[in-house]
Design a protein around this motif. Structure first.
Motif, short mmCIF file in Angstrom:
data_model
loop_
_atom_site.label_atom_id
_atom_site.label_comp_id
_atom_site.label_asym_id
_atom_site.label_seq_id
_atom_site.Cartn_x
_atom_site.Cartn_y
_atom_site.Cartn_z
N LEU A 224 0.84 -1.20 0.00
CA LEU A 224 0.00 0.00 0.00
C LEU A 224 0.87 1.25 0.00
O LEU A 224 0.56 2.25 -0.64
CB LEU A 224 -0.91 0.00 1.24
CG LEU A 224 -2.07 -1.01 1.20
CD1 LEU A 224 -2.75 -1.09 2.56
CD2 LEU A 224 -3.08 -0.64 0.12
N ASP A 225 1.96 1.18 0.74
CA ASP A 225 2.84 2.33 0.84
C ASP A 225 3.39 2.75 -0.53
O ASP A 225 3.57 3.93 -0.79
CB ASP A 225 3.98 2.00 1.80
CG ASP A 225 4.34 3.21 2.63
OD1 ASP A 225 3.39 3.92 3.08
OD2 ASP A 225 5.54 3.46 2.82
N ASP A 226 3.61 1.75 -1.39
CA ASP A 226 4.14 2.07 -2.73
C ASP A 226 3.19 2.97 -3.52
O ASP A 226 3.62 3.68 -4.43
CB ASP A 226 4.39 0.79 -3.52
CG ASP A 226 5.58 0.00 -2.99
OD1 ASP A 226 6.30 0.56 -2.13
OD2 ASP A 226 5.77 -1.15 -3.41
N LEU A 227 1.91 2.87 -3.19
CA LEU A 227 0.94 3.69 -3.92
C LEU A 227 1.12 5.17 -3.63
O LEU A 227 0.61 6.03 -4.35
CB LEU A 227 -0.49 3.28 -3.53
CG LEU A 227 -0.94 1.89 -3.96
CD1 LEU A 227 -2.25 1.53 -3.29
CD2 LEU A 227 -1.08 1.82 -5.48
N PHE A 228 1.85 5.46 -2.57
CA PHE A 228 2.07 6.86 -2.17
C PHE A 228 3.45 7.37 -2.59
O PHE A 228 3.91 8.38 -2.09
CB PHE A 228 1.87 7.03 -0.66
CG PHE A 228 0.43 6.88 -0.25
CD1 PHE A 228 -0.39 7.99 -0.10
CD2 PHE A 228 -0.13 5.62 -0.02
CE1 PHE A 228 -1.72 7.85 0.26
CE2 PHE A 228 -1.46 5.47 0.34
CZ PHE A 228 -2.27 6.59 0.48
N CYS A 229 4.07 6.64 -3.53
CA CYS A 229 5.42 7.03 -3.93
C CYS A 229 5.46 8.42 -4.54
O CYS A 229 6.50 9.06 -4.59
CB CYS A 229 6.00 6.01 -4.90
SG CYS A 229 4.99 5.85 -6.37
N CYS A 230 4.28 8.92 -4.99
CA CYS A 230 4.27 10.25 -5.59
C CYS A 230 4.40 11.35 -4.53
O CYS A 230 4.57 12.52 -4.88
CB CYS A 230 3.00 10.44 -6.41
SG CYS A 230 1.51 10.10 -5.49
N ILE A 231 4.28 11.00 -3.26
CA ILE A 231 4.55 12.00 -2.22
C ILE A 231 6.01 11.83 -1.81
O ILE A 231 6.38 10.79 -1.27
CB ILE A 231 3.65 11.80 -0.98
CG1 ILE A 231 2.17 11.74 -1.39
CG2 ILE A 231 3.89 12.91 0.04
CD1 ILE A 231 1.21 11.57 -0.23
N PRO A 232 6.84 12.84 -2.11
CA PRO A 232 8.27 12.69 -1.81
C PRO A 232 8.49 12.28 -0.35
O PRO A 232 7.80 12.76 0.55
CB PRO A 232 8.83 14.09 -2.08
CG PRO A 232 7.86 14.72 -3.02
CD PRO A 232 6.53 14.13 -2.70
#
Lengths: 128, 483, 448
Positions: free
Chosen positions: C23-31
């Motif tokens: 799930l965390d990977d889905l937030f990779c767009c937040i530096p």
């Protein structure tokens, strides 16, 4: 499609000049972009307009577009038929769907406007 | 299905739906003398109670809603509304409370307000919160007023607010209502704010930038630190439209990253029901330097309990009556208490998971203008279908036949023919898959039987409605029986 | 508690389809450097039974319900028929969004159409919108609308308009080129017509008055409207107590151009001040300047009647900064409750409701003002509220009432320095004769 004797603007207004009187409307392209016109806001007769001043507003269900005056002058007539039958603007944009008549103040304003050939080219270009 | 008549059409004199006890004070008939009294109200209904019940029950059955259908209306965050929150908001201690009751008698209400403020400051990383704004757009207006008051206090109110071309229509409208002119900032090819364009537009005239993050494409403005730097360097403030905060709770705190003002939508992120268009609640959070300007009153926690503070000399003043949409706040607080920190973070994670699952499943079937990674929503368009004359509205209306509410189409303006899809975290795999299958089937229909889409919906309570006729000849109330 | 509907297996398969491992990977767009690295510090999660107990405990800290109350002043206690709660809590009404897709929102849209009709009938005007936030911001929207129509920069607001409404109007116009001037009241508690005539001129866009006003007094709307129109200004009538419209002359009939008001009395509980219901109606010719959503009647392709949101080009989602208001979400569900309320009461019920309020308040006014040391402050006619002046001040009266379980009227001192010994009492149909007699008895005890 577009009358040969008319002049045109980048905002898709047309102008037809007879003597010192100019009739102004919006082009077939503009009415198609808007879709079914439901309301046209017209200025008061007697109002003086500068070039690029807002004449009024044309509205469809989901869009609204300001109409700008291509010329300077005094409004001598408005198309009151549009109050009751705004659809005329869709059916006959270059004829019965005219919006205002202006008494021209400055004939040289016309020099800034496109000829029919220029306008058709403009419509084909990426800028449209 | 025959349409439900208007209540006025089934009304008849002498029918009654309600009775009061007999007047028990001595009646003074002459008291009416000198009072401007109204004549009868022609057309005002008279019906029985059972007629009212059937009328509204049948009307309700003509609505799609979250309790019956998947409702992926982008930007609106149509998540499930927990029923326990309704029960709490209906507790007589809260519901029966008069807003002018002495403060000693309403300590419970004030505790609710203060606790919610504390939770929201922690979630956003802001320093203070006002709960008063009635909805998101009201919050935007209050936020703009705060910015203006702060800049005026510094001696330079400025004239312009910068707004990205992808913004929701309320942003420019709210800035305008606060007396600002609006200047648009172009998006770049990633769908985010173009830093060069921003640097150009961010002059000494600009009071603020309004930024939605994640933006209306569902794309996180990953340059947000840079963006704030550019604006602050020129003496401006950064306003964040927090309509999409549901994608960020527990993951990112705007207040830590340079945002000066933010509004939240309790009716989006915090699950309170939309009610067919309100009531909402749009709290505004600010950093320290804007706190003196918050609207009155403010709740203070003191040794002798909670107090409402009305005397704040720098306040922008009052923005509505009383203290905001209190019962909506109560529901939002109940939601925060239900989920806790881990639960709220999970909300963001699963909302983003569901959205990306849909995006992945429909990529190639529908056109995606921007390739950037997205969070809680994704914006497809009708570009592929348009070649065959099928527009987003046809796709949307056909979805109704599949029992699904259409996505958002009216914005963002930078995606022509937009289909903005936001599934939210509460949806099941089965609902998501049904939606995906329906969208794929519609894409096939667009090729094989486009007329089915053009004439959709086919199974709704009414067929496609003539919105042009409605606007050309407005009929805005019932005006008596038709011939 | 959690409201997630995915199993662990679902999550795993969905991540696989997306092509990420967590799930965390889905937030990779937040530096990474700006991501929150800790848990939020919030109270621990509660299950439903715990949640109920928790809020019952907090609610128990409110001690108001044990009192017999005579508070009004913009928030009124009225009886609400059971079917209002019953019908309005249906999921089909409470959980949809704004009816953007008319084919699947006919329920909400027809309700709005009926609501608009009822508001027109009550106010005597031609068009109504689908609702605004509440009374004070509705009054402010009316002021902005008048300025757009008239293009004049000054407004005259009666000092007897609800103080909060006046404050909100000031907040709204502060950053625009609109000046607010206040008009005083006379010894009848009505707008001082002579002052109004002196202050108004051809730079005035609107005269804003409330009736019944904040002092409980019914205004002479005909006369106010006349003065406004003589100066080509619009007349804006504010209604804070909508129940009065069951009995009193509709503002439209007195010449009001815009009516803005608070609909809380129409089926909404007191709720510590919100959510309430802003309503607004105006004359047809001002349609293009009208704020907020509007529903209209039309037909579907088969010729069947249906309803849609219409004239949206006035609104922010199309006209953006040129919109007539920035409002988006309004108070649709509150308008639904008002619609159910009004249709249940009907014409006769509304009149009876208003009439009982009027009779009971006048009875109370008679009893209380007969007490020595208590004086009726204003001579103008009243509806369900009135101002009393207490010899020796109101505080000791209020304290005595409170210690006997009665919440008296609102102390007017903080709002009007000249009324420092006065209080505004509200009596509605919920008060029995015994309640009123008890109030009078207690007042007599302390004044004597």
């Amino acid at each position: 499609m577009y009358p040969k004797e008319y002049r045109f603007t980048k905002d898709h207004e047309w102008v037809k000049v007879e003597g010192d009187t100019a009739t102004i409307g919006i082009t077939d392209f503009a009415q198609k972009q808007l879709g079914d016109v439901v309301y046209v806001e017209l200025p008061a007769v007697g109002k003086t307009l500068d070039v690029h001043q807002t004449i009024g507003v044309v509205e469809s269900v989901k869009a609204v577009s300001d109409v700008y005056s291509p010329l300077s002058g005094e409004v001598i007539a408005i198309n009151e038929d549009l109050n009751n039958s705004p659809e005329t603007l869709n059916h006959d944009p270059h004829g019965k769907g005219w919006i205002i008549r202006l008494r021209l103040k400055n004939k040289s304003d016309l020099d800034q406007l496109m000829t029919v050939g220029d306008y058709e080219k403009f419509l084909e270009g990426p800028a449209s | 299905m025959s349409r439900e008549p208007l209540i006025f059409e089934i009304s008849a004199a002498t029918k009654k739906g309600f009775a009061l006890p007999q007047l028990d004070v001595p009646e003074k008939k002459d008291a009416l003398a000198g009072l401007p009294v109204r004549a009868a109200m022609p057309g005002f209904p008279q019906v029985s109670e059972v007629e009212v019940v059937r009328h509204f029950t049948r009307l309700s059955q003509a609505n799609f809603c979250i309790d019956t259908s998947f409702y992926p209306l982008g930007s609106c965050t149509m998540k499930y509304n927990p029923k326990i929150n309704e029960r709490i908001a209906a507790l007589p201690d809260f519901q029966g409370s008069h807003p002018y009751a002495p403060q000693d008698l309403i300590q419970g209400n004030l505790e609710v307000l203060k606790t919610l403020e504390d939770c929201l400051t922690e979630i956003t990383g802001m320093d203070a919160i006002t709960l008063q704004p009635s909805a998101g757009a009201h919050g935007e207006l209050v936020g703009m007023m705060l910015i203006r008051a702060c800049l005026e206090d510094r001696g330079d109110p400025r004239q312009i607010v910068l707004i990205p071309d992808s913004a929701h229509g309320t942003n420019p409208s709210s800035a305008h209502t606060c007396g600002y002119r609006v200047r648009e900032v172009k998006s770049n090819s990633n769908g985010t704010i173009d830093l060069d364009a921003l640097s150009r537009e961010m002059t000494g005239e600009a009071a603020a930038l309004m930024v939605t993050n994640p933006n209306t494409l569902g794309v996180f403005e990953w340059d947000i630190l840079k963006i704030c730097e550019i604006v602050h360097a020129k003496g401006g403030l950064v306003y964040m439209d927090g309509a999409n905060m549901n994608a960020l709770v527990g993951k990112f705190r705007p207040g830590d990253m340079g945002i000066d003002v933010i509004h939240l939508n309790l009716h989006k992120t915090f699950s309170t029901p939309h009610g067919g268009g309100g009531p909402g609640s749009g709290p505004v959070g600010v950093k320290k330097h804007l706190e003196p300007f918050l609207p009155v009153p403010i709740v203070e926690r003191g040794a002798a309990g909670y107090r409402l503070d009305f005397s704040r000399p720098k306040s922008i003043g009052r923005v509505r009556s009383f203290y905001g949409n209190f019962l909506v706040m109560l529901k939002a607080l109940a939601y925060i208490h239900s989920l806790g920190a881990a639960g709220l973070k999970e909300v963001a994670e699963i909302a983003v998971l569901n959205s990306n699952y849909i995006r992945k499943s429909l990529e190639g079937v529908y056109h995606l203008k921007y390739a950037s990674p997205t969070l809680h929503e994704c914006v497809f368009s009708d570009k592929l279908q348009k070649e065959r004359g099928i527009l987003n509205i046809d796709i949307a209306k056909r979805l109704i036949d599949y029992g699904i509410h259409p996505p958002t189409m009216s914005f963002p303006l930078i995606v022509p023919g937009a289909l903005m899809i936001e599934p939210t975290e509460t949806e099941s795999r089965r609902d998501l898959d049904q939606f995906i299958e329906a969208m794929k089937a519609i894409a096939r229909e667009a090729v094989e039987t486009p007329e089915v889409l053009k004439s959709a919906p086919h199974v709704a309570p009414v067929r496609r409605l003539d919105e042009t006729a409605a606007a050309r000849n407005p009929v805005l109330r019932w005006e008596g029986p038709k011939e | 508690m959690s409201y997630i509907s995915l199993s662990d297996q679902d999550k795993k398969e969905m991540l696989d389809r997306i092509g990420v491992s967590s799930l965390d990977d889905l937030f990779c767009c937040i530096p990474d450097e700006i991501r929150l690295k800790r848990e939020l510090r919030l109270p621990p999660p509660l299950t439903e039974p715990e949640l109920v107990r928790h809020f019952e405990t907090i609610g128990g800290k409110n001690k108001e319900h044990i009192h017999l109350s005579f508070l009004g002043a913009g928030a009124y206690r009225h009886h609400i028929p059971s079917i209002v709660d019953y019908l309005s809590s249906r999921g089909e009404f409470i959980s949809p969004y704004t009816p953007y897709q008319p084919e699947v929102s006919q329920g909400t849209l027809q309700v709005i159409f009926e609501y608009q009709t009822l508001v027109c009938q009550l106010t005597g005007l031609e068009i109504s919108n689908a609702s605004l936030y509440e009374g004070a911001s509705a009054a402010a929207e009316a002021v902005l609308m008048a300025e757009r129509i008239k293009g004049r920069s000054r407004i005259q607001v009666a000092g007897s308009v609800h103080p909060q409404y006046r404050e909100v109007i000031r907040t709204y116009v502060k950053n625009l080129a609109i000046q607010v001037e206040e008009v005083g009241y006379d010894d009848k508690g009505q707008v001082d017509i002579e002052s109004l005539k002196r202050q108004i001129d051809n730079g005035t866009s609107a005269v804003v008055c409330q009736s019944p006003n904040f002092l409980g007094v019914v205004e002479n709307l005909d006369r106010l409207s006349e003065v406004a129109h003589q100066n080509q200004a619009l007349f804006v009538a504010v209604v804070a107590e909508a129940a009065s419209l069951g009995l009193l002359q509709p503002p439209g009939a007195a010449g009001a151009d815009i009516v803005a008001g608070e609909g809380q009395s129409l089926g909404l509980p007191l709720s510590f001040g919100g959510p309430y219901l802003g309503f607004m109606a105006c004359r047809k010719e001002f349609l293009r300047q009208f704020p907020g959503r509007i529903a209209g009647e039309t037909k579907d392709v088969e010729g069947k009647r249906g309803f849609v949101l219409t004239l949206s080009t006035r609104e922010q989602h199309i006209r953006r900064e040129k919109a007539t208001s920035n409002i988006c979400t309004n108070q649709a569900w509150c308008a639904l409750r008002a619609t159910i309320f009004l249709e249940t009461l009907g014409q006769e019920g509304m009149r009876e409701l208003a009439y009982q309020n009027f009779q009971k308040a006048n009875y109370a006014l008679g009893s209380l003002s007969a007490i020595k040391g208590v004086k009726r402050k204003f001579g103008g006619p009243v509806f369900n509220e009135f101002v009393l002046e207490f010899e020796g001040g109101y505080k000791k009266v209020a304290d005595h009432l409170l210690s006997n379980g009665v919440l008296g009227g609102l102390d007017l001192g903080p709002f009007y320095p000249a009324l420092k010994d006065c209080a505004l009492f509200c009596v509605t149909e919920v008060h029995s004769k015994a309640d009123i007699d008890r109030l009078a008895g207690l007042v007599e005890e302390v004044v004597r």
